[in-house]
Design an enzyme around this catalytic site. Structure first.
Site: not given
Ligand code: NAD
Length: 415
Positions: A105
């Site tokens: 990561k």
């Molecule tokens: P992103 O930046 O596209 O979206 C994050 C979202 O969470 C946004 O809507 C943001 O406003 C919201 N957010 C942040 N803090 C918050 C809070 N305190 N309360 C409520 N909402 C909040 O990120 P993403 O890629 O969608 O990733 C989200 C999660 O999924 C992370 O934990 C990431 O590690 C995990 N993840 C992502 C992927 C991927 O392919 N993008 C794959 C596996 C896991």
């Protein structure tokens, strides 16, 4: 290290799996610590000429099953311990869905919302060039995470390619299609989460068309999950992002909400639902709760009040170990992150395979192979949990840790 930090949670989960598997103390210690880690300073000339300095990190947790793999996060709170935890979870995730990668990561402690695209490009290129000797298709393959996207990956790929003098499409995944991305990658994490949520509903005798959901986070993962579950007939009653939270017991119009977020940048002030306190989202009266934002949101303080019967972890590490115990005792089915959100890394693996072979699959091929992997993971984890009378997280972590331990045993210790 804080007792309630993601790293403390990741190490506690590992230690429980190691006890369950009877893994030696020495091997357990090896698995609890990263193989390599790098901390870099990332100076940026801001658009107004001032110089700002940010901290960046890349942690390779384990390489015993293949090159390291994991996302890059741009968020103000990124620190080394958080990146270490996320890297460890990547190792287990890749092993669980049986793809030939270790875990990694990375991240930069920066708020992307307060920087222009030109500034973000400069930060990305400087961070990438600091890591240049550390990453590569056979070494470590970054991907998007919170605050980064396919444009970030294009800049990373270009930086590595320019420095090497030839195009290296396999160095990152989650790139745009035009430069070697995979069909189906953009929505792969959401597709996997939604598929697992439907399997979990079915396992509890609930029909999608009668079920309801609450989703925390409306970003790359959460917005896709909302759209896909709504398309399967699930009523999306509550949604939140970092700016606010919404409730509509009759179901939110997800397409209209996505338009609103595109236009305004947040879910706040969406006319099709009432505003609620963001903390209320986690205890909303729904069948399935999907935390799709950040770590550590379900804790000993709120787990008693969760009303959903199923929690599907779209985010990494949203449930603390104390909350996990409370939810287990309350018979809430928690589908762990390393299974639920593995769709992203599965299609990243497909993208890397395609890029290395320069031969591209159709969307249908990608989605069929993704579904096959997700359902194989679901069946393996649920059967292991049932046979051993443990939670899905304990089963999933034990399967993953035993595969990584086995790779170490077969390879032996050098020298
Ligand atoms: P992103 O930046 O596209 O979206 C994050 C979202 O969470 C946004 O809507 C943001 O406003 C919201 N957010 C942040 N803090 C918050 C809070 N305190 N309360 C409520 N909402 C909040 O990120 P993403 O890629 O969608 O990733 C989200 C999660 O999924 C992370 O934990 C990431 O590690 C995990 N993840 C992502 C992927 C991927 O392919 N993008 C794959 C596996 C896991």
């Amino acid at each position: 290290m804080r007792a309630d930090s993601p790293l403390a949670a990741a190490r506690r989960q590992l230690s429980e799996a190691a006890d369950f598997l009877g893994i030696s103390e020495g091997l357990s210690a090896l698995l609890a610590h990263p193989r390599r880690e790098m901390a870099v300073s990332v100076p940026l000339r801001r658009d107004d000429g001032r110089i700002a300095l940010y901290q960046g990190y890349r942690v390779q947790h384990n390489l015993s099953r293949g090159p390291a793999k994991g996302g890059v996060r741009f968020a103000p709170g990124v620190d080394l311990d958080e990146v270490r935890a996320l890297a460890m979870w990547m190792t287990w995730k890749c092993a669980l869905v049986d793809i030939p990668y270790g875990g990694a990561k990375g991240g930069v402690a920066i708020d992307p919302r307060t920087h222009s695209p030109a500034e973000l490009e400069r930060v990305t290129r400087r961070y990438t060039s600091e890591l240049a000797g550390f990453i590569g298709p056979e070494r470590d393959i970054p991907a998007p995470d919170i605050g980064t996207d396919e444009q970030t990956m294009a800049w990373m790929m270009d930086t590595v390619s320019v420095s090497r003098g030839y195009t290296v499409p396999g160095v990152v995944t989650g790139k745009p299609l035009q430069i070697g991305g995979s069909r189906g990658r953009t929505q792969s994490t959401s597709l996997g989460v939604a598929r697992i949520a439907l399997a979990a509903l079915e396992s509890r005798g609930l029909r999608a068309s009668r079920a309801s959901a609450a989703i925390q986070g409306f970003g790359k993962v959460g917005a896709g999950v909302a759209r896909l579950l709504a398309g399967s007939g699930v009523a999306i009653r509550a949604v939140s992002d970092q700016y606010g939270a919404l409730l509509n017991t009759a179901g939110i119009d997800v397409a209209a909400l996505a338009d609103h977020v595109r236009a305004t940048g947040s879910v706040r002030a969406f006319p099709g639902a009432e505003a609620i306190d963001p903390a209320e989202l986690l205890t909303a009266d729904v069948d399935v709760l999907l935390p799709c934002a950040i770590e550590g949101v379900l804790t000993a303080d709120n787990a008693h009040a969760v009303r959903a019967r199923i929690v599907v972890e779209g985010a990494n590490g949203p449930t603390t170990p104390d909350a996990d115990e409370i939810l287990r005792d309350r018979d809430v089915l928690v589908v762990p992150d390393i299974l639920a959100n593995a769709g992203g890394v599965v299609v990243s693996y497909f993208e890397w395979v395609q890029a290395n072979q320069a031969y591209w699959w159709s969307t249908q091929q990608v989605e069929e192979r993704l579904e096959e992997r997700m359902l194989a993971g679901w069946h393996l984890v649920t059967e292991t949990a049932r046979d051993n009378d443990v939670t899905l997280r304990a089963a999933a972590t034990a399967i993953a840790v035993s595969r990584v331990a086995e790779a170490h045993r077969i390879r032996g210790l050098y020298p």
